[in-house]
Design a protein around this motif. Structure first.
Motif, PDB file in Angstrom:
ATOM      1  N   MET A   1      18.917  39.677   6.794  1.00  0.00           N
ATOM      2  CA  MET A   1      19.085  38.348   6.724  1.00  0.00           C
ATOM      3  C   MET A   1      17.667  37.823   7.394  1.00  0.00           C
ATOM      4  SD  MET A   1      21.787  35.602   8.247  1.00  0.00           S
ATOM      5  CE  MET A   1      22.877  35.895   6.728  1.00  0.00           C
ATOM      6  N   ILE A   2      17.087  36.746   6.554  1.00  0.00           N
ATOM      7  CA  ILE A   2      15.989  36.104   7.106  1.00  0.00           C
ATOM      8  C   ILE A   2      16.209  34.622   7.630  1.00  0.00           C
ATOM      9  CG2 ILE A   2      13.644  35.484   6.530  1.00  0.00           C
ATOM     10  CD1 ILE A   2      13.128  37.808   5.015  1.00  0.00           C
ATOM     11  N   ALA A   3      15.897  34.283   8.642  1.00  0.00           N
ATOM     12  CA  ALA A   3      15.808  32.719   9.189  1.00  0.00           C
ATOM     13  C   ALA A   3      14.755  31.970   9.184  1.00  0.00           C
ATOM     14  CB  ALA A   3      16.528  32.822  10.498  1.00  0.00           C
ATOM     15  N   LYS A   4      14.673  30.948   8.524  1.00  0.00           N
ATOM     16  CA  LYS A   4      13.405  29.826   8.574  1.00  0.00           C
ATOM     17  C   LYS A   4      13.799  28.871   9.089  1.00  0.00           C
ATOM     18  CE  LYS A   4      11.919  31.975   4.068  1.00  0.00           C
ATOM     19  NZ  LYS A   4      11.539  31.829   2.515  1.00  0.00           N
ATOM     20  N   ILE A   5      13.047  28.527  10.261  1.00  0.00           N
ATOM     21  CA  ILE A   5      13.312  27.285  11.148  1.00  0.00           C
ATOM     22  C   ILE A   5      12.110  26.423  10.923  1.00  0.00           C
ATOM     23  CG2 ILE A   5      13.803  26.597  13.430  1.00  0.00           C
ATOM     24  CD1 ILE A   5      14.787  29.179  13.905  1.00  0.00           C
ATOM     25  N   SER A   6      12.505  25.016  10.908  1.00  0.00           N
ATOM     26  CA  SER A   6      11.503  24.113  10.835  1.00  0.00           C
ATOM     27  C   SER A   6      11.915  22.981  11.727  1.00  0.00           C
ATOM     28  CB  SER A   6      11.211  23.655   9.359  1.00  0.00           C
ATOM     29  OG  SER A   6      12.126  23.095   8.937  1.00  0.00           O
ATOM     30  N   SER A  70      17.046  27.454   7.347  1.00  0.00           N
ATOM     31  CA  SER A  70      17.778  28.282   6.129  1.00  0.00           C
ATOM     32  C   SER A  70      18.097  29.888   6.424  1.00  0.00           C
ATOM     33  CB  SER A  70      16.890  28.284   4.923  1.00  0.00           C
ATOM     34  OG  SER A  70      15.774  28.928   4.893  1.00  0.00           O
ATOM     35  N   LEU A  71      19.338  30.088   6.244  1.00  0.00           N
ATOM     36  CA  LEU A  71      19.468  31.585   6.520  1.00  0.00           C
ATOM     37  C   LEU A  71      19.722  32.432   4.954  1.00  0.00           C
ATOM     38  CD1 LEU A  71      22.292  31.271   9.428  1.00  0.00           C
ATOM     39  CD2 LEU A  71      19.887  32.038   9.633  1.00  0.00           C
ATOM     40  N   GLU A 113      21.793  33.478  -3.126  1.00  0.00           N
ATOM     41  CA  GLU A 113      22.753  32.243  -2.779  1.00  0.00           C
ATOM     42  C   GLU A 113      22.065  32.350  -0.846  1.00  0.00           C
ATOM     43  OE1 GLU A 113      26.509  33.312  -3.139  1.00  0.00           O
ATOM     44  OE2 GLU A 113      26.855  32.092  -4.952  1.00  0.00           O
ATOM     45  N   HIS A 114      21.837  31.176  -0.391  1.00  0.00           N
ATOM     46  CA  HIS A 114      21.463  31.128   0.783  1.00  0.00           C
ATOM     47  C   HIS A 114      22.163  29.850   1.650  1.00  0.00           C
ATOM     48  CE1 HIS A 114      18.627  28.982  -1.488  1.00  0.00           C
ATOM     49  NE2 HIS A 114      18.173  28.339  -0.441  1.00  0.00           N
ATOM     50  N   ILE A 115      22.098  29.534   2.815  1.00  0.00           N
ATOM     51  CA  ILE A 115      22.592  28.410   3.359  1.00  0.00           C
ATOM     52  C   ILE A 115      21.715  27.628   4.180  1.00  0.00           C
ATOM     53  CG2 ILE A 115      24.783  29.335   3.633  1.00  0.00           C
ATOM     54  CD1 ILE A 115      24.586  30.066   6.405  1.00  0.00           C
ATOM     55  N   HIS A 116      21.557  26.330   4.205  1.00  0.00           N
ATOM     56  CA  HIS A 116      20.652  25.619   5.113  1.00  0.00           C
ATOM     57  C   HIS A 116      21.692  24.802   6.126  1.00  0.00           C
ATOM     58  CE1 HIS A 116      16.882  24.911   2.680  1.00  0.00           C
ATOM     59  NE2 HIS A 116      17.677  25.907   1.808  1.00  0.00           N
ATOM     60  N   ILE A 117      21.176  24.631   7.353  1.00  0.00           N
ATOM     61  CA  ILE A 117      21.829  24.118   8.415  1.00  0.00           C
ATOM     62  C   ILE A 117      20.756  22.934   8.973  1.00  0.00           C
ATOM     63  CG2 ILE A 117      22.725  24.208  10.564  1.00  0.00           C
ATOM     64  CD1 ILE A 117      22.998  27.262  10.023  1.00  0.00           C
ATOM     65  N   VAL A 118      21.377  21.968   9.131  1.00  0.00           N
ATOM     66  CA  VAL A 118      20.675  20.688   9.553  1.00  0.00           C
ATOM     67  C   VAL A 118      21.324  20.176  10.863  1.00  0.00           C
ATOM     68  CG1 VAL A 118      19.913  18.219   9.256  1.00  0.00           C
ATOM     69  CG2 VAL A 118      19.876  19.912   7.253  1.00  0.00           C
ATOM     70  N   SER A 119      20.681  19.974  11.886  1.00  0.00           N
ATOM     71  CA  SER A 119      21.192  19.562  13.074  1.00  0.00           C
ATOM     72  C   SER A 119      20.062  18.813  13.785  1.00  0.00           C
ATOM     73  CB  SER A 119      21.590  20.995  13.974  1.00  0.00           C
ATOM     74  OG  SER A 119      22.188  20.452  15.273  1.00  0.00           O
ATOM     75  N   LEU A 120      20.304  18.833  15.182  1.00  0.00           N
ATOM     76  CA  LEU A 120      19.318  17.912  16.036  1.00  0.00           C
ATOM     77  C   LEU A 120      18.899  18.622  17.274  1.00  0.00           C
ATOM     78  CD1 LEU A 120      21.084  14.412  16.506  1.00  0.00           C
ATOM     79  CD2 LEU A 120      19.225  14.806  14.984  1.00  0.00           C
ATOM     80  N   ARG A 121      17.714  18.463  17.671  1.00  0.00           N
ATOM     81  CA  ARG A 121      17.068  19.016  18.586  1.00  0.00           C
ATOM     82  C   ARG A 121      17.270  18.545  20.273  1.00  0.00           C
ATOM     83  NH1 ARG A 121      13.949  23.438  17.653  1.00  0.00           N
ATOM     84  NH2 ARG A 121      13.538  23.660  15.579  1.00  0.00           N
TER      85      ARG A 121
END
Length: 426
Positions: A1-6, A70-71, A113-121
């Motif tokens: 599994m690859i995570a891409k963080i921005s 995205s995971l 298929e993959h997932i996106h996560i939106v949150s606050l820092r």
């Protein structure tokens, strides 16, 4: 599994991207943590935006306060919504965002298929969530999740991506998307030290990159354009500017990739020299024969010629290792000139010249020893490069009984002595 963080300061943009997918039925909402759910049991863009915006203080010192990740499981994985939800929860909890408001989207608009996560820092008090070594910690988390859920390791992604990336075909449409897909794979999987080597890789996908220099209001700017080509290298479409494709493919990104590659490729050079030498010792009579025998060794060769048919450039590509190397980068004996001379007169093979190299079997043994020396010596990359280049141009004539470590050490001392003498003179 690859995570891409921005990170971004545009909360509306991050949420809007995902909610548009939901509207088009290309995505669905798997989970919402700490966010308002309406009477219908659904989440809307406006309501989620308002909930998250309320957490952000009016005078927020953190500019990029939005976390977007995205995971991506392996393309062959088919995971249930329950497992994907559990993965998202554990990932956010371990990374330090477990108590933050966040929303998880499952994307199904592409085969993978993959997932996106939106949150606050930032939290409710306006304090920034700790993001020290965030990407490094993220990698450890995804590795642990792979083991826990029995997922295909991320190390298998590169091979799959290379296999699935096809040549750009303008008749299929969506040219910009095809170009972007090919570039993302190449820039992630391959290492190269010049635009020429980059172009050698891109040529496999009917694509070429060109450098553009412009001046605006007295300032000079460097840029890149990407041009789709046919199998013969002829342009078949309008050039696409890097800025029109997206982040990560522009001049700065490519130059950064080049700089990082320079150190990374050094350990691979001796082994690639060895494989080329083995092929050349078999005296391939034509360029096609060279290409076929190199492919048996796991190497592709990209040959550049001028209008008169003279070879002026040669690049060797190892798809498995993800590296492209010009012949001159391998050493003087592997430069385009040497191959041009050979194919002009195949009866004389410089790689078999015993007065320069000794017998082929001795030379292969010497390169094996050079590779072993590389592994055992801290500064072996420079020493081995020099030793093998000297074998290539004939300035180092081994007797068969040389102590390689001693010879390398003496060369290093001589080089240091010369440097000291030059400094004294100045």
């Amino acid at each position: 599994m690859i995570a891409k963080i921005s990170s971004t300061e545009n909360l509306g943009g991050a949420l809007g991207y995902n909610f548009k997918k939901v509207e088009k039925e290309e995505a669905s909402i798997l989970l919402a943590q700490g966010l308002y759910q309406n009477k219908e049991g659904t989440y809307t863009m406006a309501e989620v935006f308002a909930d998250m915006q309320a957490v952000i203080p009016e005078k927020c010192r953190t500019k990029k306060m939005v976390f977007h990740c995205s995971l991506n499981p392996h393309p062959d994985e088919k995971l249930s919504d329950e497992i994907l939800t559990q993965i998202a929860k554990e990932y956010m909890e371990t990374l330090g965002y477990g108590k933050q408001p966040y929303i998880v989207f499952k994307h199904g608009d592409i085969a993978r298929e993959h997932i996106h996560i939106v949150s606050l820092r930032i939290n409710g008090e306006g304090k920034k969530i700790n993001d020290t070594f965030e990407k490094r910690r993220s990698k450890k988390i995804t590795d642990a999740l792979e083991k826990r859920f029995g997922l295909i390791p991320s190390s298998k992604f590169a091979d799959k991506a290379v296999e699935e990336t096809t040549k750009i075909d303008i008749t299929r449409g969506n040219i910009k998307e095809q170009v972007a897909s090919a570039l993302r794979m190449v820039l992630k999987h391959y290492r190269f030290c010049s635009l020429g080597e980059f172009n050698a890789i891109l040529s496999k996908y009917n694509l070429v990159v060109e450098e553009v220099k412009t001046e605006f209001r007295g300032k000079k700017y460097d840029g890149l354009v990407y041009v789709p080509t046919d199998d013969k290298g002829g342009n078949v479409s309008t050039p696409i500017h890097a800025s029109d494709i997206g982040r990560g493919v522009g001049y700065t990104a490519v130059q950064n990739r080049i700089q990082k590659s320079k150190q990374a490729i050094k350990p691979l050079i001796p082994a690639i020299r060895h494989r080329i030498l083995e092929v050349m010792c078999s005296s391939p009579q034509t360029e096609k024969a060279l290409q076929q025998r190199l492919e048996e060794q796991g190497l592709c060769v990209f040959i550049r010629k001028n209008e008169s048919g003279r070879i002026y450039g040669i690049t060797f590509i190892d798809d498995e290792q993800g590296v492209a190397l010009n012949g001159s980068r391998l050493g003087k004996g592997y430069a385009a000139n040497v191959f041009n001379t050979y194919f002009s007169n195949p009866a004389h093979n410089p790689f078999l010249d015993e007065t320069l190299y000794g017998s082929p079997s001795v030379r292969l043994e010497q390169i094996d020893k050079a590779q072993a020396l590389f592994q055992s010596m801290e500064d072996g990359d420079n020493l081995v490069d020099e030793l093998i280049e000297d074998m290539a141009d004939g300035s180092f004539l081994p007797t068969g009984n040389d102590d390689w470590k001693e010879a390398a050490w003496q060369r290093k001392l001589r080089r240091q002595s010369k440097i000291k003498l030059r400094r004294r003179k100045h």
